[in-house]
Motif scaffolding. Structure first.
Motif, mmCIF file in Angstrom:
data_model
loop_
_atom_site.group_PDB
_atom_site.id
_atom_site.type_symbol
_atom_site.label_atom_id
_atom_site.label_comp_id
_atom_site.label_asym_id
_atom_site.label_seq_id
_atom_site.Cartn_x
_atom_site.Cartn_y
_atom_site.Cartn_z
ATOM 1 N N MET A 1 0.790 -1.159 0.028
ATOM 2 C CA MET A 1 -0.079 -0.062 -0.010
ATOM 3 C C MET A 1 0.893 1.185 0.043
ATOM 4 S SD MET A 1 -2.998 0.580 2.507
ATOM 5 C CE MET A 1 -3.845 2.553 2.673
ATOM 6 N N LEU A 2 2.167 1.480 0.844
ATOM 7 C CA LEU A 2 2.807 2.304 0.842
ATOM 8 C C LEU A 2 3.262 2.627 -0.388
ATOM 9 C CD1 LEU A 2 4.135 4.783 2.494
ATOM 10 C CD2 LEU A 2 5.861 3.043 3.285
ATOM 11 N N LYS A 3 3.952 1.549 -0.976
ATOM 12 C CA LYS A 3 4.691 1.735 -2.372
ATOM 13 C C LYS A 3 3.440 2.313 -3.312
ATOM 14 C CE LYS A 3 5.476 -2.218 -4.875
ATOM 15 N NZ LYS A 3 6.203 -3.465 -5.142
ATOM 16 N N ASN A 4 2.505 1.983 -3.487
ATOM 17 C CA ASN A 4 1.722 2.549 -4.215
ATOM 18 C C ASN A 4 1.152 3.947 -4.029
ATOM 19 O OD1 ASN A 4 1.446 0.269 -5.983
ATOM 20 N ND2 ASN A 4 -0.358 -0.715 -4.456
ATOM 21 N N ILE A 5 1.146 4.394 -2.838
ATOM 22 C CA ILE A 5 1.015 5.934 -2.356
ATOM 23 C C ILE A 5 2.203 6.637 -2.776
ATOM 24 C CG2 ILE A 5 0.911 7.298 -0.374
ATOM 25 C CD1 ILE A 5 -0.909 5.195 0.857
ATOM 26 N N ILE A 6 3.322 6.094 -2.539
ATOM 27 C CA ILE A 6 4.476 7.135 -2.930
ATOM 28 C C ILE A 6 4.613 7.039 -4.482
ATOM 29 C CG2 ILE A 6 6.984 6.835 -2.929
ATOM 30 C CD1 ILE A 6 6.813 5.765 -0.140
ATOM 31 N N ARG A 7 4.408 5.773 -5.156
ATOM 32 C CA ARG A 7 4.611 6.072 -6.632
ATOM 33 C C ARG A 7 3.575 7.056 -7.419
ATOM 34 N NH1 ARG A 7 4.337 0.388 -8.242
ATOM 35 N NH2 ARG A 7 6.576 0.322 -8.161
ATOM 36 N N PHE A 8 2.182 6.927 -6.908
ATOM 37 C CA PHE A 8 1.419 7.888 -7.280
ATOM 38 C C PHE A 8 1.629 9.268 -6.829
ATOM 39 C CE2 PHE A 8 -2.679 9.902 -6.179
ATOM 40 C CZ PHE A 8 -3.414 10.232 -7.523
ATOM 41 N N SER A 9 1.867 9.492 -5.580
ATOM 42 C CA SER A 9 2.202 11.114 -5.175
ATOM 43 C C SER A 9 3.377 11.586 -5.465
ATOM 44 C CB SER A 9 2.159 10.889 -3.570
ATOM 45 O OG SER A 9 0.677 10.538 -3.311
ATOM 46 N N PHE A 10 4.525 10.814 -5.414
ATOM 47 C CA PHE A 10 5.766 11.532 -5.719
ATOM 48 C C PHE A 10 6.369 10.841 -7.208
ATOM 49 C CE2 PHE A 10 4.927 11.312 -1.185
ATOM 50 C CZ PHE A 10 5.131 12.684 -0.948
ATOM 51 N N LYS A 11 5.767 10.114 -7.961
ATOM 52 C CA LYS A 11 6.241 9.570 -9.132
ATOM 53 C C LYS A 11 7.716 8.762 -9.118
ATOM 54 C CE LYS A 11 2.680 11.430 -11.245
ATOM 55 N NZ LYS A 11 1.604 11.161 -10.329
ATOM 56 N N VAL A 12 7.896 8.079 -8.198
ATOM 57 C CA VAL A 12 9.288 7.372 -7.789
ATOM 58 C C VAL A 12 8.765 5.969 -7.570
ATOM 59 C CG1 VAL A 12 10.484 9.359 -7.014
ATOM 60 C CG2 VAL A 12 9.375 8.049 -5.346
ATOM 61 N N SER A 13 9.837 5.160 -7.907
ATOM 62 C CA SER A 13 9.310 3.744 -7.393
ATOM 63 C C SER A 13 10.229 3.372 -6.382
ATOM 64 C CB SER A 13 9.404 2.883 -8.841
ATOM 65 O OG SER A 13 9.457 1.513 -8.502
ATOM 66 N N ILE A 14 9.890 2.870 -5.154
ATOM 67 C CA ILE A 14 10.673 2.425 -3.982
ATOM 68 C C ILE A 14 10.047 1.168 -3.454
ATOM 69 C CG2 ILE A 14 11.390 3.098 -1.818
ATOM 70 C CD1 ILE A 14 11.029 6.077 -2.495
ATOM 71 N N GLU A 15 10.672 0.122 -3.475
ATOM 72 C CA GLU A 15 10.300 -1.379 -3.049
ATOM 73 C C GLU A 15 9.783 -1.046 -1.587
ATOM 74 O OE1 GLU A 15 9.257 -3.820 -4.851
ATOM 75 O OE2 GLU A 15 9.587 -2.412 -6.548
ATOM 76 N N ASP A 16 10.589 -0.602 -0.685
ATOM 77 C CA ASP A 16 10.531 -0.572 0.586
ATOM 78 C C ASP A 16 11.005 0.569 1.136
ATOM 79 O OD1 ASP A 16 9.898 -1.166 3.408
ATOM 80 O OD2 ASP A 16 11.254 -3.147 3.504
ATOM 81 N N ALA A 17 10.031 1.700 1.395
ATOM 82 C CA ALA A 17 10.426 2.687 1.505
ATOM 83 C C ALA A 17 10.562 3.072 2.964
ATOM 84 C CB ALA A 17 9.326 3.963 1.055
ATOM 85 N N ASN A 18 10.235 2.062 3.995
ATOM 86 C CA ASN A 18 10.318 2.369 5.363
ATOM 87 C C ASN A 18 11.425 1.215 5.909
ATOM 88 O OD1 ASN A 18 9.617 3.449 7.799
ATOM 89 N ND2 ASN A 18 8.202 1.695 8.403
ATOM 90 N N ILE A 19 12.233 0.851 5.299
ATOM 91 C CA ILE A 19 13.332 -0.072 5.431
ATOM 92 C C ILE A 19 13.981 0.612 6.603
ATOM 93 C CG2 ILE A 19 14.925 0.632 3.906
ATOM 94 C CD1 ILE A 19 15.547 -2.337 3.621
ATOM 95 N N PRO A 20 14.219 0.004 7.941
ATOM 96 C CA PRO A 20 14.957 0.526 8.798
ATOM 97 C C PRO A 20 16.440 0.535 8.772
ATOM 98 C CG PRO A 20 14.164 -1.557 9.543
ATOM 99 C CD PRO A 20 13.613 -1.223 7.870
#
Length: 118
Positions: free
Chosen positions: A1-20
């Motif tokens: 879900m987060l991946k899609n929000i980021i892709r839609f909102s920021f036009k970037v593709s990040i597989e795991d944006a919350n990786i610690p």
């Protein structure tokens, strides 16, 4: 879900944006941190977005998730909806303010491209 929000909102593709865990050069991170909202719930997500938008090269190494074998989750199921709502709201709020950050991101990108050439 987060991946899609980021892709839609920021036009970037990040597989795991919350990786610690991530490794970043100090000079690149130093320019990104001031742009992260002080009250954000998920700063790792903002770091991932800003690093990507500023044109930094990066490498994602997939890690297989394994179910917890001991202990209990630190976030209860009851609070997950509240957390998702908060994070989504903060991301959209950040996205609306991105136009004011665009010049800073562009300057960072230009600065790094000069360093690569030199």
């Amino acid at each position: 879900m987060l991946k899609n929000i980021i892709r839609f909102s920021f036009k970037v593709s990040i597989e795991d944006a919350n990786i610690p865990f991530r490794l970043m050069r100090q000079d690149k991170l130093k320019n990104i941190i001031p742009m992260i909202p002080a009250n954000c719930f998920c700063p790792n997500v903002f770091i991932s977005i800003l690093a990507n938008k500023s044109g930094n090269d990066y490498l994602e190494i997939p890690v297989t998730h394994q179910a917890r074998q001991t202990g209990t989750a630190s976030i209860s199921i009851q609070n997950i909806f509240k957390i998702i709502t908060l994070c989504t709201y903060q991301l959209f709020q950040f996205r609306v303010g991105m136009s004011s950050k665009a010049k800073v991101l562009n300057d960072i990108q230009v600065d790094y491209s000069r360093k690569k050439v030199a």
